[in-house]
Design a protein around this motif. Structure first.
Motif, PDB file in Angstrom:
ATOM      1  N   ILE A 403      19.344 -26.271  83.068  1.00 19.93           N
ATOM      2  CA  ILE A 403      18.252 -27.251  83.197  1.00 19.93           C
ATOM      3  C   ILE A 403      18.467 -28.427  82.231  1.00 19.93           C
ATOM      4  O   ILE A 403      18.290 -29.604  82.580  1.00 19.93           O
ATOM      5  CB  ILE A 403      16.896 -26.565  82.918  1.00 19.93           C
ATOM      6  CG1 ILE A 403      16.541 -25.592  84.032  1.00 19.93           C
ATOM      7  CG2 ILE A 403      15.793 -27.592  82.738  1.00 19.93           C
ATOM      8  CD1 ILE A 403      16.298 -26.263  85.366  1.00 19.93           C
ATOM      9  N   ILE A 404      18.854 -28.113  80.980  1.00 18.12           N
ATOM     10  CA  ILE A 404      19.076 -29.168  79.977  1.00 18.12           C
ATOM     11  C   ILE A 404      20.208 -30.088  80.422  1.00 18.12           C
ATOM     12  O   ILE A 404      20.107 -31.330  80.321  1.00 18.12           O
ATOM     13  CB  ILE A 404      19.376 -28.532  78.605  1.00 18.12           C
ATOM     14  CG1 ILE A 404      18.117 -27.869  78.040  1.00 18.12           C
ATOM     15  CG2 ILE A 404      19.916 -29.560  77.618  1.00 18.12           C
ATOM     16  CD1 ILE A 404      18.384 -26.966  76.862  1.00 18.12           C
ATOM     17  N   ASN A 405      21.310 -29.513  80.900  1.00 21.95           N
ATOM     18  CA  ASN A 405      22.451 -30.333  81.313  1.00 21.95           C
ATOM     19  C   ASN A 405      22.120 -31.168  82.547  1.00 21.95           C
ATOM     20  O   ASN A 405      22.628 -32.284  82.699  1.00 21.95           O
ATOM     21  CB  ASN A 405      23.667 -29.448  81.567  1.00 21.95           C
ATOM     22  CG  ASN A 405      24.161 -28.810  80.284  1.00 21.95           C
ATOM     23  OD1 ASN A 405      23.810 -29.253  79.193  1.00 21.95           O
ATOM     24  ND2 ASN A 405      24.958 -27.758  80.390  1.00 21.95           N
ATOM     25  N   TYR A 406      21.255 -30.618  83.414  1.00 19.58           N
ATOM     26  CA  TYR A 406      20.790 -31.408  84.562  1.00 19.58           C
ATOM     27  C   TYR A 406      20.014 -32.646  84.074  1.00 19.58           C
ATOM     28  O   TYR A 406      20.220 -33.764  84.567  1.00 19.58           O
ATOM     29  CB  TYR A 406      19.908 -30.533  85.453  1.00 19.58           C
ATOM     30  CG  TYR A 406      19.000 -31.310  86.371  1.00 19.58           C
ATOM     31  CD1 TYR A 406      19.513 -32.169  87.350  1.00 19.58           C
ATOM     32  CD2 TYR A 406      17.603 -31.207  86.263  1.00 19.58           C
ATOM     33  CE1 TYR A 406      18.665 -32.888  88.190  1.00 19.58           C
ATOM     34  CE2 TYR A 406      16.763 -31.915  87.092  1.00 19.58           C
ATOM     35  CZ  TYR A 406      17.296 -32.761  88.048  1.00 19.58           C
ATOM     36  OH  TYR A 406      16.477 -33.478  88.867  1.00 19.58           O
ATOM     37  N   ILE A 449      22.826 -30.700  92.155  1.00 19.42           N
ATOM     38  CA  ILE A 449      21.806 -29.877  91.500  1.00 19.42           C
ATOM     39  C   ILE A 449      20.439 -30.058  92.153  1.00 19.42           C
ATOM     40  O   ILE A 449      19.721 -29.071  92.397  1.00 19.42           O
ATOM     41  CB  ILE A 449      21.735 -30.231  89.998  1.00 19.42           C
ATOM     42  CG1 ILE A 449      23.072 -29.910  89.316  1.00 19.42           C
ATOM     43  CG2 ILE A 449      20.593 -29.479  89.309  1.00 19.42           C
ATOM     44  CD1 ILE A 449      23.171 -30.392  87.887  1.00 19.42           C
ATOM     45  N   GLU A 450      20.057 -31.304  92.481  1.00 21.25           N
ATOM     46  CA  GLU A 450      18.676 -31.565  92.845  1.00 21.25           C
ATOM     47  C   GLU A 450      18.432 -31.824  94.325  1.00 21.25           C
ATOM     48  O   GLU A 450      17.283 -32.079  94.720  1.00 21.25           O
ATOM     49  CB  GLU A 450      18.170 -32.774  92.032  1.00 21.25           C
ATOM     50  CG  GLU A 450      18.846 -34.079  92.421  1.00 21.25           C
ATOM     51  CD  GLU A 450      18.354 -35.263  91.603  1.00 21.25           C
ATOM     52  OE1 GLU A 450      17.549 -35.044  90.681  1.00 21.25           O
ATOM     53  OE2 GLU A 450      18.781 -36.390  91.867  1.00 21.25           O
ATOM     54  N   ILE A 456      21.369 -26.876  94.091  1.00 20.18           N
ATOM     55  CA  ILE A 456      21.328 -25.565  93.420  1.00 20.18           C
ATOM     56  C   ILE A 456      19.884 -25.163  93.124  1.00 20.18           C
ATOM     57  O   ILE A 456      19.492 -24.002  93.319  1.00 20.18           O
ATOM     58  CB  ILE A 456      22.166 -25.610  92.122  1.00 20.18           C
ATOM     59  CG1 ILE A 456      23.649 -25.815  92.477  1.00 20.18           C
ATOM     60  CG2 ILE A 456      21.988 -24.339  91.314  1.00 20.18           C
ATOM     61  CD1 ILE A 456      24.552 -25.969  91.278  1.00 20.18           C
ATOM     62  N   LEU A 457      19.057 -26.118  92.656  1.00 22.05           N
ATOM     63  CA  LEU A 457      17.664 -25.787  92.358  1.00 22.05           C
ATOM     64  C   LEU A 457      16.898 -25.414  93.621  1.00 22.05           C
ATOM     65  O   LEU A 457      16.062 -24.486  93.609  1.00 22.05           O
ATOM     66  CB  LEU A 457      16.988 -26.977  91.659  1.00 22.05           C
ATOM     67  CG  LEU A 457      17.380 -27.231  90.205  1.00 22.05           C
ATOM     68  CD1 LEU A 457      16.720 -28.497  89.678  1.00 22.05           C
ATOM     69  CD2 LEU A 457      16.984 -26.043  89.329  1.00 22.05           C
ATOM     70  N   ALA A 458      17.163 -26.125  94.702  1.00 27.31           N
ATOM     71  CA  ALA A 458      16.471 -25.818  95.959  1.00 27.31           C
ATOM     72  C   ALA A 458      16.846 -24.423  96.438  1.00 27.31           C
ATOM     73  O   ALA A 458      15.988 -23.648  96.917  1.00 27.31           O
ATOM     74  CB  ALA A 458      16.815 -26.867  97.006  1.00 27.31           C
TER      75      ALA A 458
END
Length: 1078
Positions: A403-406, A449-450, A456-458
């Protein structure tokens, strides 16, 4: 002013390169070398254009003083050496003067100094903005919000003793004058897992240790806590104490800060109760217990901790105990209750602790926002300060690092976009042709990611919501199916054959190639951490709490508002927060601070190049420099450029009288710089290659040396000429003084010789005159002597017959006269003092003067007595007259007299006029009281005494009772015939009355008094003045007293007394009264 600008330029006295855009050659090695060189010389700040690189020095440096604040105030960004104050000032002035909202983005890994950097930015803005009571209160509240958030959101890690375990974005709001009005704080992704478990060598959040160390015994007892850290399972013991950190003092600071920010006392108390409840939750332990149906359930081992938690939070103990043992699942109209085994119970306990603390932290942020928000609704200018995690690459990376790297990918994306946008806007503003810049666009990574469908989050949210068995492995399988072909996604289980034999890639992991490098993520825990589930039974138990704060933290526990909809996952919430943040940042002018940690030991003077290299890569600093240098590497306004380089051209040196741009054009043409190396904008000169700028600096440095040589030459010539003229003038002065001195010496010699000659001549004349005068004197004396002898002879012849008859008598009278004259002259010098009691008198010199000597002594004594008497006042004369009268009456007659001489006669020994006791007596007497004294009246019958007040007036003698003040007897003075007393040392006296008088009906009076002499004297004088007859004073050791019809003899005898020195009176018989005197 121009000289000051040149002297303080960024390029002057530069250690290494102050702006990385000017670094030549540009590569990773030279970049790190430049940072190290500046770090070794305590230059911790370096620019990349308008970006500030800050290297943590791990020690205090004297570069943040109020004087430094004034140095950077209202100065051009490149005017002084790189500093965080320069960026803060640039942002503040842009906000105040150009009405542009600003944001300051502070990034870097833990321990790099992000929190300190944000504090420095806020302290600088607070120092340079306006003053006033309201403004100062707002500034103080904004600054004091930091200690509160640090206590609840920071912790000690292996990399940093005060690491921020949450992301913070603060919007500081200003009015049109640039004075702060208030602020709004947003927090991101608190590391709540730290509440229940900390890595080795790290601590839980500061507030737990501060509370246990700094709270009073009374407060700890109220919160049901003990000071020993080892009593609490949620606190790691290996790093409980941190060197150089005073948790007790920090606790007092936090409480004071909460008060300043605006927390009420009951709110602070409620917050501490929640903290205590979280701490005690970790001490609840469970034990397994089998049921009849074969299912395992859990029971709480020791219910004391649970009881104390319930007392703190006002929750029914049975309700909370059941919530830890059962889980209720609702589906439409059905409710299913299942038991929790020990593992699930521990999960529920930790989930409650994490949620309770996380929600408390969010409540704190909202409560601070209520206090610091702007009270006015006018349009506000905003400066945002973002302090958030930097890119994290650990040995084991999990959901938090993902999450932080995103977030950092999004920040890098907006940084590149805004940097290019800023560059393009400046080129358009300066009328410079814009050329396309090639750079790495990380939008593809952000999309990986988004993306709402195959990001990836989805997919993680989809997996969490999917019915059936959901594990981390099923999530990884899904990733391998969807993202296998993505060029930035790597997994050993994917269909891509190039990763099948990659031993660096474990089976339960996936790897993403971020803009800062490749990061390997362990998939374990992704699903649970994304779900972030808190059982509904626990939410409802918390909502039922009597504790107002805890109840407000769990609104979903209200049975009336049951929401069967699944709450949003942690990933989706953070994604929405990041999107809001990015949208917010895009509306503001960005300013960047990149923080770098020089070593992992938190020690000063150590620069670990490999560690710094790692941070440079994942912060993308080289990429930043390349983007900045893609067009023109350096730009500068015409005025300072001309001022700095005008000495390189004869036409512009020393003063250029035309426009600054024309001067720069003449200067660059004179220096024959290729046209492709620079361009002229509207207000700035743009230089493409740093080599061109350094070439200008080298030429300027050489020219400055030449100018310095020229100045030295001119100065030395002037100095030599001045010295020569001074020597010449000095020689003239010295010659004049020498000639003057020689003439003075010659004159002095001539003058001395003249004086000697004059003295000899005057001496000769004087001696000659003296001889003549002596001769004349001798002649005159001789004539006088002869005349005297002749006159004597003539007189003797004439008066010889008379001398023969009266010679003896004449000689006797003359001799006697001379003796008396000598006597009186000697007496003048031998006179005694003027004191009447001084009995000294000079001895008699001659016997025949005896009568004269005595008479003279008598006359002198009388004279000095008169002189002494003349000094007396009327009152003193009266006193001495009484004393004299007493002397005539009693001296050498009464043995008591000598002791009375030194005692003053007071008369009124009783203060009748002042004492209210004698008011009746005072009213009865109209005459002046001469004497008022207490006497002892001797009884006629037995010789015993009775106290009476003895009063003497001008006409009467009165006796009164001492206690009541009633008058007992009143005797006119005309009836007093005699006073009798002994010759001894006693105070007895008898007052004889005239026979036949009314007062004498009872006989005479016999008294005893301590002031006998004074009373007898005053009675004598008063009787004499009234009757013109002297009162008879009889002094005898034996006298008769008339008692009624009998005469009694009063006899005084010597004898030892039983009661010491007090005389006693005793009646021997009817005719004798004997007084024994010691």
């Amino acid at each position: 002013m121009a000289k000051m600008e040149v002297k303080s330029s960024l390029l002057d006295n530069m250690i290494g390169v102050g702006d990385m855009v000017l670094l030549e050659p540009l590569n990773e090695e030279t970049f790190i070398g430049n940072l190290k060189k500046r770090f070794d010389h305590n230059e911790i700040y370096t620019y990349i254009g308008s970006v500030v690189i800050s290297v943590n020095p791990y020690r205090s440096l004297p570069i943040y003083s109020p004087e430094k604040v004034e140095d950077y105030r209202n100065r051009n960004f490149y005017e002084l050496s790189p500093h965080i104050f320069a960026l803060s000032d640039e942002a503040y002035r842009s906000l105040r003067d150009q009405d542009k909202d600003q944001c300051i983005l502070i990034t870097g890994e833990s321990g790099a100094g992000k929190t300190e950097a944000s504090k420095l930015v806020m302290s600088y803005v607070a120092a340079v903005c306006g003053k006033g009571a309201e403004v100062n209160e707002v500034k103080e509240q904004l600054l004091q919000s930091n200690p509160v958030l640090e206590a609840f959101g920071n912790a000690k890690t292996v990399r940093n003793d005060n690491s921020s375990r949450f992301g913070k974005y603060m919007d500081i709001e200003f009015d049109f004058k640039g004075d702060p009005l208030g602020g709004v704080i947003s927090n991101y992704l608190l590391e709540k897992s730290r509440v229940v478990k900390q890595p080795r060598g790290e601590r839980n959040f500061h507030v737990f240790y501060q509370l246990l160390s700094g709270a009073s015994e009374e407060l700890l007892q109220k919160l049901k806590l003990e000071r020993d850290f080892s009593r609490y399972n949620y606190l790691s013991l290996d790093s409980a104490k941190v060197n150089g950190v005073d948790d007790a003092a920090n606790f007092r600071t936090v409480r004071n800060a909460m008060q300043i920010v605006g927390f009420m006392d009951h709110e602070t108390e409620s917050v501490l109760e929640v903290v205590a409840a979280v701490l005690k939750l970790g001490n609840i332990e469970f034990k397994p217990e089998s049921r009849v149906n074969g299912l395992d359930e859990s029971k709480i081992k020791d219910k004391n901790e649970l009881k104390e938690i319930c007392e703190l939070t006002s929750i029914d103990q049975l309700v909370l105990e059941r919530a830890f043992s059962f889980r209720t699942v609702e589906a439409k109209q059905e409710k299913v209750s299942t038991t929790l085994n020990v593992a699930q119970a521990y999960y529920a306990r930790d989930a409650l602790a994490k949620n309770l603390y996380s929600r408390l932290f969010s409540w704190l942020v909202n409560r601070i926002n209520e206090s610091i928000k702007a009270q006015t609704k006018v349009r506000k200018k905003v400066m945002g300060v973002l302090d958030i995690y930097g890119f994290e690459i650990f040995e084991e990376n999990s959901f938090e690092q993902f999450i932080i790297n995103y977030c950092n990918e999004k920040l890098q994306q907006i940084f590149i976009e805004l940097t290019l946008k800023e560059e393009q806007e400046e080129y358009i503003r300066e009328d410079i042709e814009w050329t396309h810049i090639d750079y790495f666009n990380n939008a593809i990574i952000c999309d990986l990611i988004e993306n709402n469908t195959n990001g990836i989050l989805a997919m993680l949210d989809e997996e969490c919501l999917r019915p059936g068995t959901v594990t981390d492995e099923t999530f990884l399988e899904k990733l391998n199916q969807v993202c296998a072909t993505h060029q930035h996604f790597e997994s050993r289980m994917s269909k891509c054959s190039r990763f099948l034999n990659d031993t660096t890639l474990p089976h339960s992991c996936f790897r993403i190639q971020h803009y800062a490098g490749k990061v390997l993520y362990q998939v374990e825990g992704f699903v649970d951490k994304n779900n972030d589930l808190l059982y509904r039974d626990l939410s409802q138990a918390m909502w039922k709490a009597g504790h107002a704060l805890i109840k407000s933290l769990f609104p979903e526990g209200n049975p009336a508002k049951v929401n069967l909809k699944r709450p949003p996952t942690a990933g989706s919430q953070f994604k929405a927060s990041v999107a809001t943040l990015m949208k917010n940042l895009q509306t503001k002018n960005p300013n960047y601070i990149r923080c770098i940690k020089p070593n992992d030991k938190k020690a000063a003077h150590i620069f670990n190049e490999s560690l710094v290299c790692h941070q440079i890569r994942y912060l993308g600093l080289l990429e930043n420099v390349r983007v900045r240098r893609a067009g023109y590497a350096f730009r500068q306004a015409y005025e300072p450029c001309l001022e700095r380089y005008k000495m390189l051209c004869k036409q512009t040196w020393p003063h250029w009288k035309g426009p600054a741009r024309s001067g720069v054009e003449v200067l660059f043409n004179e220096l024959e710089i290729p046209m492709e190396e620079y361009s002229f904008g509207r207000s700035k000169i743009f230089i493409r290659n740093p080599r061109t700028l350094f070439q200008l600096e080298d030429i300027r440095k050489q020219r400055l040396e030449d100018l310095a040589t020229l100045i030295q030459k001119i100065y030395r010539g002037w100095k030599c000429r001045t010295h020569f003229l001074l020597m010449k003038k000095s020689q003239v002065v010295i010659a004049a003084w020498c000639r003057r001195y020689a003439q003075q010496k010659r004159y002095q010699k001539i003058k001395s010789s003249a004086l000697v000659i004059q003295s000899y001549i005057r001496g000769w004349k004087a001696r000659k005159l003296l001889r003549e005068l002596k001769h004349q004197k001798r002649c005159k004396e001789a004539a006088t002597t002869i005349a005297a002898y002749w006159h004597g002879t003539q007189v003797r012849r004439e008066y010889r017959k008379f001398f023969r008859a009266n010679a003896g008598k004449k000689i006797y009278e003359f001799t006697l006269q001379r003796i008396v004259q000598k006597y009186f002259l000697e007496m003048k010098n031998k006179m005694p003092s003027l004191s009447p009691i001084d009995k000294n008198w000079p001895p008699r010199p001659y016997l025949f003067l005896d009568a004269t000597h005595k008479e003279l002594k008598r006359i002198f004594h009388l004279w000095r007595c008169k002189k002494y008497r003349d000094q007396f006042t009327d009152q003193q004369k009266l006193i001495y007259e009484e004393k004299l009268e007493a002397s005539e009456l009693f001296k050498d007659k009464k043995a008591l007299y000598p002791s009375s001489v030194g005692q003053p006669f007071q008369g009124a020994y009783l203060e009748i006029n002042k004492n209210p006791k004698y008011k009746k007596l005072k009213d009865a007497i109209e005459e002046k009281i001469i004497i008022a004294e207490v006497v002892n009246k001797i009884n006629r019958a037995n010789g015993k005494s009775t106290s009476r007040i003895f009063l003497l007036t001008n006409n009467n003698l009165l006796l009164a009772d001492q206690k009541s003040g009633q008058i007992k007897s009143e005797v006119p003075l005309v009836d007093v015939t005699k006073v009798s007393m002994s010759s001894q040392n006693d105070g007895f006296f008898a007052v004889h009355l005239k026979e036949g008088s009314e007062a004498a009906s009872k006989g005479d009076f016999l008294f005893s008094s301590d002031h006998l002499i004074e009373m007898a004297t005053k009675l004598y004088r008063t009787t004499l003045s009234q009757t013109n007859q002297k009162l008879n004073i009889e002094i005898s050791d034996e006298f008769l007293v008339q008692f009624r019809q009998d005469k009694v003899c009063v006899k005084f005898i010597q004898g030892a007394q039983k009661n010491g020195s007090v005389p006693t009176c005793k009646r021997k018989n009817n005719r004798l009264l004997e007084v024994a005197v010691p």
